[in-house]
Motif scaffolding. Structure first.
Motif, PDB file in Angstrom:
ATOM      1  N   SER A 143       0.803  -1.230   0.000  1.00 14.77           N
ATOM      2  CA  SER A 143       0.000   0.000   0.000  1.00 14.77           C
ATOM      3  C   SER A 143       0.829   1.271   0.000  1.00 14.77           C
ATOM      4  N   LEU A 144       2.126   1.168   0.295  1.00 13.75           N
ATOM      5  CA  LEU A 144       2.954   2.374   0.363  1.00 13.75           C
ATOM      6  C   LEU A 144       4.196   2.259  -0.520  1.00 13.75           C
ATOM      7  N   VAL A 145       4.985   1.189  -0.301  1.00 11.52           N
ATOM      8  CA  VAL A 145       6.238   1.040  -1.053  1.00 11.52           C
ATOM      9  C   VAL A 145       5.961   0.793  -2.537  1.00 11.52           C
ATOM     10  N   ALA A 146       5.059  -0.161  -2.839  1.00 12.37           N
ATOM     11  CA  ALA A 146       4.753  -0.482  -4.244  1.00 12.37           C
ATOM     12  C   ALA A 146       4.190   0.721  -5.006  1.00 12.37           C
ATOM     13  N   PRO A 147       3.219   1.484  -4.456  1.00  7.23           N
ATOM     14  CA  PRO A 147       2.746   2.674  -5.180  1.00  7.23           C
ATOM     15  C   PRO A 147       3.847   3.703  -5.446  1.00  7.23           C
ATOM     16  N   LEU A 148       4.741   3.920  -4.468  1.00  6.71           N
ATOM     17  CA  LEU A 148       5.827   4.883  -4.684  1.00  6.71           C
ATOM     18  C   LEU A 148       6.776   4.410  -5.778  1.00  6.71           C
ATOM     19  N   LEU A 149       7.076   3.100  -5.787  1.00  8.89           N
ATOM     20  CA  LEU A 149       7.931   2.553  -6.841  1.00  8.89           C
ATOM     21  C   LEU A 149       7.251   2.644  -8.203  1.00  8.89           C
ATOM     22  N   PHE A 150       5.943   2.411  -8.230  1.00 13.36           N
ATOM     23  CA  PHE A 150       5.199   2.510  -9.496  1.00 13.36           C
ATOM     24  C   PHE A 150       5.255   3.945 -10.031  1.00 13.36           C
ATOM     25  N   LEU A 151       5.072   4.924  -9.155  1.00 13.36           N
ATOM     26  CA  LEU A 151       5.136   6.328  -9.574  1.00 13.36           C
ATOM     27  C   LEU A 151       6.532   6.688 -10.054  1.00 13.36           C
ATOM     28  N   ALA A 152       7.567   6.151  -9.367  1.00 12.61           N
ATOM     29  CA  ALA A 152       8.944   6.417  -9.806  1.00 12.61           C
ATOM     30  C   ALA A 152       9.210   5.788 -11.161  1.00 12.61           C
ATOM     31  N   TRP A 153       8.649   4.602 -11.387  1.00  8.09           N
ATOM     32  CA  TRP A 153       8.808   3.926 -12.686  1.00  8.09           C
ATOM     33  C   TRP A 153       8.145   4.739 -13.791  1.00  8.09           C
ATOM     34  N   GLN A 154       6.917   5.208 -13.535  1.00  4.30           N
ATOM     35  CA  GLN A 154       6.185   5.972 -14.545  1.00  4.30           C
ATOM     36  C   GLN A 154       6.636   7.425 -14.633  1.00  4.30           C
ATOM     37  N   ARG A 155       7.413   7.865 -13.632  1.00  5.83           N
ATOM     38  CA  ARG A 155       7.846   9.269 -13.555  1.00  5.83           C
ATOM     39  C   ARG A 155       6.650  10.221 -13.622  1.00  5.83           C
ATOM     40  N   SER A 158       1.586  12.278  -8.615  1.00  4.64           N
ATOM     41  CA  SER A 158       0.301  12.946  -8.409  1.00  4.64           C
ATOM     42  C   SER A 158      -0.331  12.387  -7.142  1.00  4.64           C
ATOM     43  N   LEU A 159      -0.823  13.284  -6.276  1.00  4.37           N
ATOM     44  CA  LEU A 159      -1.430  12.851  -5.013  1.00  4.37           C
ATOM     45  C   LEU A 159      -2.645  11.971  -5.268  1.00  4.37           C
ATOM     46  N   LYS A 160      -3.475  12.364  -6.228  1.00  7.71           N
ATOM     47  CA  LYS A 160      -4.664  11.569  -6.542  1.00  7.71           C
ATOM     48  C   LYS A 160      -4.268  10.186  -7.064  1.00  7.71           C
ATOM     49  N   TYR A 161      -3.274  10.153  -7.927  1.00  5.52           N
ATOM     50  CA  TYR A 161      -2.786   8.887  -8.484  1.00  5.52           C
ATOM     51  C   TYR A 161      -2.241   7.995  -7.370  1.00  5.52           C
ATOM     52  N   PHE A 162      -1.516   8.616  -6.423  1.00  4.14           N
ATOM     53  CA  PHE A 162      -0.944   7.849  -5.309  1.00  4.14           C
ATOM     54  C   PHE A 162      -2.044   7.258  -4.423  1.00  4.14           C
ATOM     55  N   ILE A 163      -3.097   8.036  -4.163  1.00  5.02           N
ATOM     56  CA  ILE A 163      -4.209   7.546  -3.334  1.00  5.02           C
ATOM     57  C   ILE A 163      -4.898   6.358  -4.006  1.00  5.02           C
ATOM     58  N   VAL A 164      -5.093   6.457  -5.320  1.00  5.12           N
ATOM     59  CA  VAL A 164      -5.699   5.343  -6.065  1.00  5.12           C
ATOM     60  C   VAL A 164      -4.833   4.091  -5.961  1.00  5.12           C
ATOM     61  N   LEU A 165      -3.522   4.252  -6.154  1.00  9.18           N
ATOM     62  CA  LEU A 165      -2.612   3.111  -6.076  1.00  9.18           C
ATOM     63  C   LEU A 165      -2.552   2.544  -4.659  1.00  9.18           C
ATOM     64  N   MET A 166      -2.607   3.414  -3.674  1.00 13.43           N
ATOM     65  CA  MET A 166      -2.580   2.975  -2.281  1.00 13.43           C
ATOM     66  C   MET A 166      -3.820   2.140  -1.951  1.00 13.43           C
ATOM     67  N   ALA A 167      -4.982   2.618  -2.380  1.00 16.12           N
ATOM     68  CA  ALA A 167      -6.223   1.867  -2.163  1.00 16.12           C
ATOM     69  C   ALA A 167      -6.185   0.531  -2.906  1.00 16.12           C
ATOM     70  N   LEU A 179     -15.217   5.955  -3.102  1.00 17.63           N
ATOM     71  CA  LEU A 179     -15.327   7.420  -3.162  1.00 17.63           C
ATOM     72  C   LEU A 179     -14.764   7.960  -4.476  1.00 17.63           C
ATOM     73  N   LEU A 180     -13.633   7.391  -4.916  1.00 15.45           N
ATOM     74  CA  LEU A 180     -13.041   7.836  -6.177  1.00 15.45           C
ATOM     75  C   LEU A 180     -13.938   7.496  -7.363  1.00 15.45           C
ATOM     76  N   ILE A 181     -14.573   6.309  -7.298  1.00 16.15           N
ATOM     77  CA  ILE A 181     -15.494   5.924  -8.376  1.00 16.15           C
ATOM     78  C   ILE A 181     -16.682   6.873  -8.426  1.00 16.15           C
ATOM     79  N   LEU A 182     -17.210   7.249  -7.255  1.00 15.93           N
ATOM     80  CA  LEU A 182     -18.322   8.208  -7.218  1.00 15.93           C
ATOM     81  C   LEU A 182     -17.900   9.550  -7.815  1.00 15.93           C
ATOM     82  N   PHE A 183     -16.666   9.957  -7.511  1.00 17.11           N
ATOM     83  CA  PHE A 183     -16.155  11.213  -8.065  1.00 17.11           C
ATOM     84  C   PHE A 183     -16.051  11.136  -9.588  1.00 17.11           C
ATOM     85  N   GLU A 184     -15.522   9.992 -10.088  1.00 15.33           N
ATOM     86  CA  GLU A 184     -15.400   9.821 -11.538  1.00 15.33           C
ATOM     87  C   GLU A 184     -16.771   9.755 -12.197  1.00 15.33           C
TER      88      GLU A 184
END
Length: 354
Positions: free
Chosen positions: A52-64, A67-76, A107-112
């Motif tokens: 929930s924390l290490v993998a999302p950060l590594l994914f964001l580093a890989w994709q360069r 984004s806070l919203k992107y990180f929250i989605v990956l964390m969930a 909540l994110l799905i409702l927002f989308e």
């Protein structure tokens, strides 16, 4: 600097694979299960943090792409994935963690969905804006969406998919523009034939794999079937998008697209110079260059290279945005194209001096 960024991205990707695979092996192999201590709660907490924390950060580093919203989605997503990776007997004390992830995703799905409702509500003015524009559909549609939803990636991705289905199923009676300021990109190659061959290969693969996997893993066979159908629709839409949207040279701007995969709007005032030297054009193209070249089995080179004064944004697959410093172009009528581009560039340079 570019090589350094690539190295960091590649390292992040391998670390991401290592984190996910090591956590899976820990709970789904005899070696991993034997290495678990008697009090396994600490190990489970470590796995939850990894996913929930290490993998999302590594994914964001890989994709360069940070984004806070992107990180929250990956964390969930990581919290939900933990439930499927960690066996239920070990995860029993941490069920609330999974439901937290489900709640965030909900909540994110409702927002989308609210954004989707706004898109449907704005369809009439968007269609009016497209009809009143003289630009190719790929660009007029993009402009209309950007006016209404300038900073909504979900809407841009959704609209990109809408374009794909429109070109795949709704454009068979349309003919490409034959105006003097338009230039096709594919007739000097076998690119479309190559695309059709890929479609045939996917159809054959779909039939074979679906039949083989149907009796062993019905879920996997259905997932592959859906992915292959999507790929076929994309290739058909890409072919139609390429045919119906030739490069267009206006007085102050070049509108260039290559099917649904990429498109770019280049103002003449943003062009530093035009490179025609064959020796330079046949050298390896740097990563800061976007190519609008129809490639097949033969090695081909651009007809000219546009050097920009500063990086300009291009729209890629699924609405992804990326900036480029150079543009490599290969058209079917290079002599006329070069003449028109030079004339328009000289005019733009004269206008800047006035």
């Amino acid at each position: 600097m570019i090589l350094h960024k690539k190295a960091v991205s590649l390292a992040a990707f391998f670390l991401l694979l290592l984190v996910i695979s090591s956590n899976y092996v820990l709970y789904h192999s005899s070696f991993g299960l034997h290495s678990l201590p008697g009090d396994f709660n600490g190990v489970v907490v470590g796995s939850i943090i990894d996913l929930s924390l290490v993998a999302p950060l590594l994914f964001l580093a890989w994709q360069r792409k940070f984004s806070l919203k992107y990180f929250i989605v990956l964390m969930a997503t990581g919290l939900i994935a933990a439930r499927f990776i960690i066996p239920s007997e070990y995860f029993a004390s941490f069920q609330s963690v999974m439901w937290l992830g489900v709640g965030i995703e909900g909540l994110l799905i409702l927002f989308e969905l609210s954004l989707l409702f706004m898109l449907v509500k704005n369809v009439p003015p968007i269609l009016r804006r497209i009809r009143s524009s003289s630009l190719p559909l790929l660009f007029s549609f993009s402009h209309a969406i950007n006016e209404k939803f300038p900073k909504q990636p979900f809407i841009h991705v959704l609209c990109s998919e809408m374009l794909m289905f429109y070109y795949a199923f709704g454009t068979w009676k349309k003919q490409p523009s034959t105006e003097g300021n338009t230039f096709t990109l594919y007739k000097r190659s076998s690119f479309i034939t190559f695309q059709i061959m890929i479609i045939h290969a996917i159809v054959i693969e779909t039939l074979g794999l679906h039949w083989l996997l149907h009796n062993t893993s019905i879920i996997l066979s259905i997932v592959l079937l859906i992915l292959n159908i999507y790929s076929i629709v994309f290739f058909i839409g890409d072919i139609q998008g390429l045919r119906l949207n030739p490069l267009r040279v206006e007085d102050d701007c070049i509108y260039i697209s290559f099917g649904l995969a990429k498109r770019m709007e280049i103002s003449f005032k943003d062009i530093e110079e035009i490179v025609e030297d064959t020796h330079i054009l046949q050298q390896k193209i740097p990563n800061t260059t976007i190519e609008f070249i129809a490639r097949d089995f033969e090695k081909v080179y651009p007809d000219l290279l546009l050097i920009l004064k500063s990086p300009i944004e291009a729209t890629l697959f699924m609405g992804i945005k990326k900036k480029y410093q150079q543009v490599a172009v290969r058209v079917d009528d290079p002599h006329v194209f070069k003449k028109i581009v030079k004339e328009r560039l000289e005019k733009a340079q004269r206008d800047e001096l006035i």
